[in-house]
Design a protein around this motif. Structure first.
Motif, PDB file in Angstrom:
ATOM      1  N   PRO A 190       0.691  -1.232  -0.003  1.00 49.76           N
ATOM      2  CA  PRO A 190      -0.019  -0.062   0.015  1.00 49.76           C
ATOM      3  C   PRO A 190       0.831   1.430   0.137  1.00 49.76           C
ATOM      4  N   GLN A 191       1.999   1.208   0.561  1.00 48.55           N
ATOM      5  CA  GLN A 191       2.785   2.328   0.543  1.00 48.55           C
ATOM      6  C   GLN A 191       3.301   2.741  -0.556  1.00 48.55           C
ATOM      7  N   LEU A 192       3.881   1.635  -1.258  1.00 49.02           N
ATOM      8  CA  LEU A 192       4.467   1.858  -2.583  1.00 49.02           C
ATOM      9  C   LEU A 192       3.372   2.264  -3.681  1.00 49.02           C
ATOM     10  N   SER A 213      14.657   5.669 -10.564  1.00 50.33           N
ATOM     11  CA  SER A 213      14.048   4.806  -9.688  1.00 50.33           C
ATOM     12  C   SER A 213      14.521   3.331  -9.409  1.00 50.33           C
ATOM     13  N   ARG A 214      15.030   3.377  -8.160  1.00 48.41           N
ATOM     14  CA  ARG A 214      15.406   1.995  -7.531  1.00 48.41           C
ATOM     15  C   ARG A 214      14.527   0.843  -7.499  1.00 48.41           C
ATOM     16  N   TYR A 215      13.233   1.542  -6.882  1.00 53.31           N
ATOM     17  CA  TYR A 215      12.405   0.575  -6.822  1.00 53.31           C
ATOM     18  C   TYR A 215      11.821  -0.287  -8.371  1.00 53.31           C
ATOM     19  N   ALA A 241      14.323  -6.292 -12.241  1.00 54.40           N
ATOM     20  CA  ALA A 241      15.297  -7.406 -11.977  1.00 54.40           C
ATOM     21  C   ALA A 241      14.547  -8.619 -11.367  1.00 54.40           C
ATOM     22  N   GLU A 242      13.744  -8.345 -10.556  1.00 54.79           N
ATOM     23  CA  GLU A 242      13.123  -9.789  -9.962  1.00 54.79           C
ATOM     24  C   GLU A 242      12.278 -10.287 -10.869  1.00 54.79           C
TER      25      GLU A 242
END
Length: 66
Positions: A10-12, A42-44, A50-51
């Motif tokens: 939810p935060q993301l 954006s690292r996220y 990547a995931e």
């Protein structure tokens, strides 16, 4: 058109929603912009991609074994 479903904490999701609003975009457009490389810092998103790639590789590898 390919479809991609993401599960976000939810935060993301809230951060993504705020970014979309700040850029006058829909959430879908903001996701596409980020996934398309429009936000290279954006690292996220980089970690998410990547995931997803690692999951896809693992899926392909397990299919070859079976």
């Amino acid at each position: 058109m390919q479809r991609l479903n993401l599960e976000l904490e939810p935060q993301l999701f809230e951060l993504l929603e705020r970014a979309a609003h700040a850029n006058n975009l829909s959430i879908e457009e903001e996701c596409l912009r980020r996934l398309g490389g429009g936000d290279r810092h954006s690292r996220y998103i980089q970690a998410l991609v990547a995931e997803l790639r690692a999951d896809e590789k693992q899926r392909r590898d397990s299919e070859q074994v079976a």
